[in-house]
Design a protein around this motif. Structure first.
Motif, PDB file in Angstrom:
ATOM      1  N   PHE A  52       0.818  -1.222   0.000  1.00 42.04           N
ATOM      2  CA  PHE A  52       0.000   0.000   0.000  1.00 42.04           C
ATOM      3  C   PHE A  52       0.846   1.265   0.000  1.00 42.04           C
ATOM      4  N   GLY A  53       1.828   1.335   0.894  1.00 43.69           N
ATOM      5  CA  GLY A  53       2.701   2.497   0.902  1.00 43.69           C
ATOM      6  C   GLY A  53       3.510   2.604  -0.372  1.00 43.69           C
ATOM      7  N   GLU A  54       3.932   1.462  -0.893  1.00 41.83           N
ATOM      8  CA  GLU A  54       4.708   1.442  -2.127  1.00 41.83           C
ATOM      9  C   GLU A  54       3.873   1.943  -3.311  1.00 41.83           C
ATOM     10  N   THR A  55       2.555   1.742  -3.218  1.00 40.85           N
ATOM     11  CA  THR A  55       1.665   2.258  -4.259  1.00 40.85           C
ATOM     12  C   THR A  55       1.648   3.787  -4.236  1.00 40.85           C
ATOM     13  N   ALA A  56       1.628   4.371  -3.039  1.00 42.02           N
ATOM     14  CA  ALA A  56       1.692   5.832  -2.928  1.00 42.02           C
ATOM     15  C   ALA A  56       2.997   6.361  -3.520  1.00 42.02           C
ATOM     16  N   VAL A  57       4.085   5.649  -3.278  1.00 45.78           N
ATOM     17  CA  VAL A  57       5.374   6.066  -3.833  1.00 45.78           C
ATOM     18  C   VAL A  57       5.322   6.024  -5.362  1.00 45.78           C
ATOM     19  N   ALA A  58       4.758   4.939  -5.916  1.00 47.96           N
ATOM     20  CA  ALA A  58       4.677   4.803  -7.370  1.00 47.96           C
ATOM     21  C   ALA A  58       3.807   5.893  -7.989  1.00 47.96           C
ATOM     22  N   ARG A  59       2.793   6.334  -7.261  1.00 41.22           N
ATOM     23  CA  ARG A  59       1.905   7.385  -7.763  1.00 41.22           C
ATOM     24  C   ARG A  59       2.471   8.786  -7.576  1.00 41.22           C
ATOM     25  N   GLY A  60       3.549   8.891  -6.800  1.00 36.83           N
ATOM     26  CA  GLY A  60       4.128  10.194  -6.537  1.00 36.83           C
ATOM     27  C   GLY A  60       3.481  10.926  -5.376  1.00 36.83           C
ATOM     28  N   SER A  61       2.593  10.245  -4.641  1.00 41.18           N
ATOM     29  CA  SER A  61       1.917  10.887  -3.514  1.00 41.18           C
ATOM     30  C   SER A  61       2.603  10.621  -2.185  1.00 41.18           C
ATOM     31  N   GLY A  62       3.655   9.803  -2.195  1.00 36.75           N
ATOM     32  CA  GLY A  62       4.356   9.509  -0.952  1.00 36.75           C
ATOM     33  C   GLY A  62       5.803   9.158  -1.202  1.00 36.75           C
ATOM     34  N   ILE A  63       6.599   9.168  -0.131  1.00 30.01           N
ATOM     35  CA  ILE A  63       7.980   8.685  -0.185  1.00 30.01           C
ATOM     36  C   ILE A  63       8.132   7.631   0.917  1.00 30.01           C
ATOM     37  N   THR A  64       9.037   6.689   0.698  1.00 27.79           N
ATOM     38  CA  THR A  64       9.314   5.695   1.739  1.00 27.79           C
ATOM     39  C   THR A  64      10.086   6.374   2.860  1.00 27.79           C
ATOM     40  N   LEU A  65       9.496   6.392   4.040  1.00 22.46           N
ATOM     41  CA  LEU A  65      10.159   7.025   5.180  1.00 22.46           C
ATOM     42  C   LEU A  65      11.055   6.036   5.900  1.00 22.46           C
ATOM     43  N   ILE A  66      10.532   4.849   6.201  1.00 21.16           N
ATOM     44  CA  ILE A  66      11.316   3.798   6.864  1.00 21.16           C
ATOM     45  C   ILE A  66      10.974   2.476   6.192  1.00 21.16           C
ATOM     46  N   ASP A  67      11.984   1.816   5.634  1.00 17.30           N
ATOM     47  CA  ASP A  67      11.792   0.526   4.977  1.00 17.30           C
ATOM     48  C   ASP A  67      12.189  -0.589   5.940  1.00 17.30           C
ATOM     49  N   HIS A  68      11.245  -0.990   6.760  1.00 17.75           N
ATOM     50  CA  HIS A  68      11.529  -2.068   7.706  1.00 17.75           C
ATOM     51  C   HIS A  68      11.767  -3.392   6.990  1.00 17.75           C
ATOM     52  N   SER A  69      11.126  -3.584   5.836  1.00 16.99           N
ATOM     53  CA  SER A  69      11.270  -4.850   5.122  1.00 16.99           C
ATOM     54  C   SER A  69      12.705  -5.063   4.649  1.00 16.99           C
ATOM     55  N   ALA A  70      13.472  -3.971   4.511  1.00 15.83           N
ATOM     56  CA  ALA A  70      14.878  -4.061   4.121  1.00 15.83           C
ATOM     57  C   ALA A  70      15.802  -4.059   5.336  1.00 15.83           C
ATOM     58  N   GLY A  71      15.236  -4.066   6.541  1.00 21.03           N
ATOM     59  CA  GLY A  71      16.046  -4.041   7.750  1.00 21.03           C
ATOM     60  C   GLY A  71      16.712  -2.706   7.980  1.00 21.03           C
ATOM     61  N   GLU A  72      16.082  -1.625   7.490  1.00 25.48           N
ATOM     62  CA  GLU A  72      16.689  -0.293   7.563  1.00 25.48           C
ATOM     63  C   GLU A  72      16.801   0.219   8.997  1.00 25.48           C
ATOM     64  N   ASP A  73      15.867  -0.162   9.841  1.00 21.90           N
ATOM     65  CA  ASP A  73      15.884   0.271  11.242  1.00 21.90           C
ATOM     66  C   ASP A  73      16.775  -0.676  12.040  1.00 21.90           C
ATOM     67  N   PRO A  74      17.870  -0.182  12.603  1.00 23.13           N
ATOM     68  CA  PRO A  74      18.764  -1.070  13.358  1.00 23.13           C
ATOM     69  C   PRO A  74      18.099  -1.706  14.576  1.00 23.13           C
ATOM     70  N   GLU A  75      16.998  -1.118  15.031  1.00 21.57           N
ATOM     71  CA  GLU A  75      16.271  -1.689  16.174  1.00 21.57           C
ATOM     72  C   GLU A  75      15.221  -2.712  15.748  1.00 21.57           C
ATOM     73  N   LEU A  76      15.128  -2.974  14.417  1.00 20.36           N
ATOM     74  CA  LEU A  76      14.094  -3.890  13.926  1.00 20.36           C
ATOM     75  C   LEU A  76      14.636  -4.684  12.735  1.00 20.36           C
ATOM     76  N   GLN A  77      15.805  -5.299  12.956  1.00 21.42           N
ATOM     77  CA  GLN A  77      16.478  -6.016  11.877  1.00 21.42           C
ATOM     78  C   GLN A  77      15.770  -7.327  11.513  1.00 21.42           C
ATOM     79  N   SER A  78      15.327  -8.044  12.502  1.00 14.98           N
ATOM     80  CA  SER A  78      14.584  -9.287  12.271  1.00 14.98           C
ATOM     81  C   SER A  78      13.364  -9.292  13.173  1.00 14.98           C
ATOM     82  N   PHE A  79      12.378 -10.116  12.821  1.00 13.99           N
ATOM     83  CA  PHE A  79      11.092 -10.002  13.499  1.00 13.99           C
ATOM     84  C   PHE A  79      10.262 -11.266  13.240  1.00 13.99           C
ATOM     85  N   MET A  80       9.417 -11.601  14.208  1.00 13.05           N
ATOM     86  CA  MET A  80       8.476 -12.702  13.999  1.00 13.05           C
ATOM     87  C   MET A  80       7.301 -12.170  13.168  1.00 13.05           C
ATOM     88  N   MET A  81       7.533 -12.036  11.870  1.00  9.29           N
ATOM     89  CA  MET A  81       6.456 -11.539  11.026  1.00  9.29           C
ATOM     90  C   MET A  81       5.440 -12.662  10.862  1.00  9.29           C
TER      91      MET A  81
END
Length: 356
Positions: A221-250
């Protein structure tokens, strides 16, 4: 709490089931039938309908959609009905109450139910990265001078004082938003405004209609906003960008201990279908994964689904299990939100791997 008694397929009324689930969670529910024809075609015997819950329609549940579209449920003789509860909470309660047999869910959502002295057991881990990303509206980003090239510290500290959209209070989207705020020393209760908005489409619409500044929602959903130009990715947790959230029981497949004891063959078949779907995601070309998902997400452009498939591939759990760091991070998220039960079983009691 109202309980909905389990009845065999053919005797249950859909409206009664949804009323029972709504009584559990107090939210509106969306039900969609995701079924294979099961043994009935091959043997002339009606397959029992297996009810499975999930919080929202998003790619965090990709294995469920792929197991259907690629025929993995059907090949295992399963007829699976998915109940989408428009937010976390009722999805878990439905399984605990016996009105559904399985849930695909994240550990943070499931472990909170242990406060009620009832528990579920994971039988397969599907993803081990947090798939809830934060997307900021381009309008807010311009106002604050934030771009996707801003440092992580600049982007996460920009959350202070903003209107943040999530699915529902208590849901994983809500938990992750609060976790990010607490990690920058901001009170989630007074330092920002967190708003429950319902299903993913509603969360996306709120961002694009300037009702919120940032949304926390699972891909795409957020990625759709980025593709439309209505949003930017602020924090990409799926890429492990947040050092406090590298892995998770998804997402994982969870059942009650009673189901494990009384219906092990169905559990084995569900695990086999979903882990085969994990293999498909991990080993296929991203565009093939996107094509398999497009049936269930026809409104998302192929390029959005393809880029999302790349994120999914890197998040599939190794060996269909969670490692100890994923469990510990999940507990940290719960503790930060004052949701960690006083007594959580040891890691080996949270997971039953005999069906893998």
């Amino acid at each position: 709490m109202s309980h909905l008694k389990f009845r065999r397929p053919g005797s249950i009324d859909r409206r009664d089931m949804l009323k029972g689930l709504a009584a559990l969670g107090g939210v509106s529910l969306t039900a969609s039938l995701l079924a294979g024809c099961g043994r009935s075609a091959a043997e002339g015997i009606p397959a029992e309908t297996i009810r499975l819950t999930q919080a929202v329609d998003s790619l965090a549940y990709a294995q469920n959609y792929i197991a259907r579209s690629e025929g993995y449920y059907q090949q295992r003789g399963l007829s699976v009905e998915t109940i989408v509860t428009d937010g976390g909470g009722p999805d878990v309660q439905a399984v605990l109450a016996g009105s559904a047999r399985f849930t695909i869910n994240d550990g943070a959502q499931v472990l909170t139910s242990f406060k009620q002295n009832r528990r579920l057991v994971a039988v397969a881990a599907l993803f081990d990265k947090c798939l809830v990303n934060a997307t900021m509206s381009t309008k807010t980003a311009r106002r604050l001078g934030i771009t996707e090239k801003s440092t992580f510290e600049e982007r996460i500290t920009a959350l202070k004082g903003l209107r943040i959209g999530v699915t529902a209070p208590g849901a994983l989207t809500w938990q992750v938003a609060r976790y990010n705020l607490k990690n920058i020393g901001v009170s989630p209760d007074t330092g920002a405004k967190i708003i429950g908005l319902g299903a993913g489409a509603s969360v996306l619409a709120a961002l694009e209609n300037d009702q919120v500044d940032v949304i926390y929602i699972s891909i795409p959903f957020g990625e759709t906003a980025v593709a439309r130009g209505s949003g930017i990715t602020l924090i990409d947790h799926s890429a492990g960008e947040d050092p406090e959230l590298q892995s998770f029981m998804m997402e994982g497949l969870w059942v009650t201990p009673t189901t494990l004891d009384e219906d092990g063959e169905t559990v084995r078949s569900m695990v086999a279908a979903l882990t085969r779907a994990s293999d498909f995601i991990k080993n296929s070309r991203p565009q093939d994964v996107a094509a398999a998902l497009h049936t269930h997400f026809p409104k998302f452009p192929p390029e959005v689904l393809t880029s999302a498939a790349v994120k999914l591939q890197s998040a599939v759990s190794e060996g269909n299990r969670w490692d100890p760091s994923a469990v510990e991070t999940t507990k940290k998220v719960l503790s930060a939100n004052d949701l960690l039960p006083a007594s959580v079983p040891a890691t080996d009691q949270l997971f039953e791997d005999r069906y893998l």
